[in-house]
Write an enzyme that holds these catalytic residues in place. Structure first.
Site, mmCIF file in Angstrom:
data_model
loop_
_atom_site.group_PDB
_atom_site.id
_atom_site.type_symbol
_atom_site.label_atom_id
_atom_site.label_comp_id
_atom_site.label_asym_id
_atom_site.label_seq_id
_atom_site.Cartn_x
_atom_site.Cartn_y
_atom_site.Cartn_z
ATOM 1 N N GLY A 100 29.001 31.574 -27.388
ATOM 2 C CA GLY A 100 28.854 32.323 -28.632
ATOM 3 C C GLY A 100 27.453 32.153 -29.182
ATOM 4 O O GLY A 100 26.501 32.618 -28.582
ATOM 5 N N PHE A 101 27.314 31.498 -30.320
ATOM 6 C CA PHE A 101 26.019 31.278 -30.979
ATOM 7 C C PHE A 101 25.357 32.611 -31.314
ATOM 8 O O PHE A 101 24.200 32.847 -30.972
ATOM 9 C CB PHE A 101 25.089 30.411 -30.112
ATOM 10 C CG PHE A 101 25.636 29.037 -29.857
ATOM 11 C CD1 PHE A 101 25.407 28.009 -30.755
ATOM 12 C CD2 PHE A 101 26.411 28.780 -28.722
ATOM 13 C CE1 PHE A 101 25.918 26.745 -30.518
ATOM 14 C CE2 PHE A 101 26.938 27.525 -28.484
ATOM 15 C CZ PHE A 101 26.696 26.501 -29.383
ATOM 16 N N HIS A 102 26.126 33.471 -31.952
ATOM 17 C CA HIS A 102 25.555 34.735 -32.411
ATOM 18 C C HIS A 102 26.441 35.311 -33.515
ATOM 19 O O HIS A 102 27.568 34.850 -33.735
ATOM 20 C CB HIS A 102 25.411 35.725 -31.249
ATOM 21 C CG HIS A 102 26.693 36.108 -30.590
ATOM 22 N ND1 HIS A 102 27.078 35.658 -29.340
ATOM 23 C CD2 HIS A 102 27.692 36.915 -31.006
ATOM 24 C CE1 HIS A 102 28.248 36.164 -29.030
ATOM 25 N NE2 HIS A 102 28.653 36.935 -30.028
ATOM 26 N N ALA A 103 25.911 36.339 -34.162
ATOM 27 C CA ALA A 103 26.694 37.159 -35.095
ATOM 28 C C ALA A 103 26.487 38.605 -34.672
ATOM 29 O O ALA A 103 25.586 38.910 -33.883
ATOM 30 C CB ALA A 103 26.215 36.944 -36.528
ATOM 31 N N HIS B 52 29.316 32.869 -34.981
ATOM 32 C CA HIS B 52 30.457 32.183 -34.376
ATOM 33 C C HIS B 52 30.045 31.454 -33.103
ATOM 34 O O HIS B 52 29.177 31.898 -32.354
ATOM 35 C CB HIS B 52 31.632 33.128 -34.128
ATOM 36 C CG HIS B 52 31.305 34.399 -33.428
ATOM 37 N ND1 HIS B 52 30.682 35.446 -34.050
ATOM 38 C CD2 HIS B 52 31.523 34.790 -32.155
ATOM 39 C CE1 HIS B 52 30.530 36.444 -33.190
ATOM 40 N NE2 HIS B 52 31.022 36.057 -32.017
#
Ligand code: TYD
Length: 132
Positions: free
Chosen positions: A47-50, A95
């Protein structure tokens, strides 16, 4: 508050979970894509993004994982561990997925097709945009 619970039909043959679109509001968008993540295993984080616009609903069809949700002001860790509960990941929510069990199959319903330009992968940029 992030979860939608789906009808589970239980009898002595097991359980059947029903996700119907456009009927009871449990999936609050039209689904245009479904993707799965599996084989992640312990020690892996993803993840590690929006997303600028994408709306998503995530299920652990098998196993469990921990999801960190961050709206730029508050962050919260939630466990996803039931095939009949969908976790709402709204647009402009950073997230991260952690602590995948070996058997984890994460199924995600998404409101649109894959589009890399919808991703915000830089946390500082996300914070700046979330502040506006
Ligand atoms: P990525 O978004 O990095 O996965 P995660 O959020 O789980 O860390 O996606 C991994 C790769 O898959 C990346 O090259 C983009 C690609 N991808 C698609 O082609 N289509 C999709 O629907 C998704 C979600 C990813």
């Amino acid at each position: 508050m992030h979860y939608s619970d789906f009808v589970s039909r239980v009898d002595n043959r097991g359980k059947l979970v029903v996700v119907e679109f456009g009927r009871d509001g449990a999936v609050p968008f039209e689904v245009r894509r479904i993707y799965f993540i599996y084989g992640a295993g312990p020690g892996v984080s993803r993840g590690f993004h929006a997303h600028r616009n994408l709306e998503q609903l995530a299920f652990t069809v098998s196993g469990h994982c921990r999801v960190r949700l961050d709206d730029g002001r508050n962050s919260e860790d939630v466990w996803l561990n039931s095939p009949s509960s969908g976790l709402r990941i709204e647009k402009m929510v950073w997230h991260e997925m952690h602590d995948f069990s070996e058997d984890c199959v994460l199924m995600v319903l998404a409101s649109d097709h894959y589009d890399e330009s919808d991703y915000i992968r830089d946390y500082k940029e996300f914070q700046t945009l979330a502040d506006c």
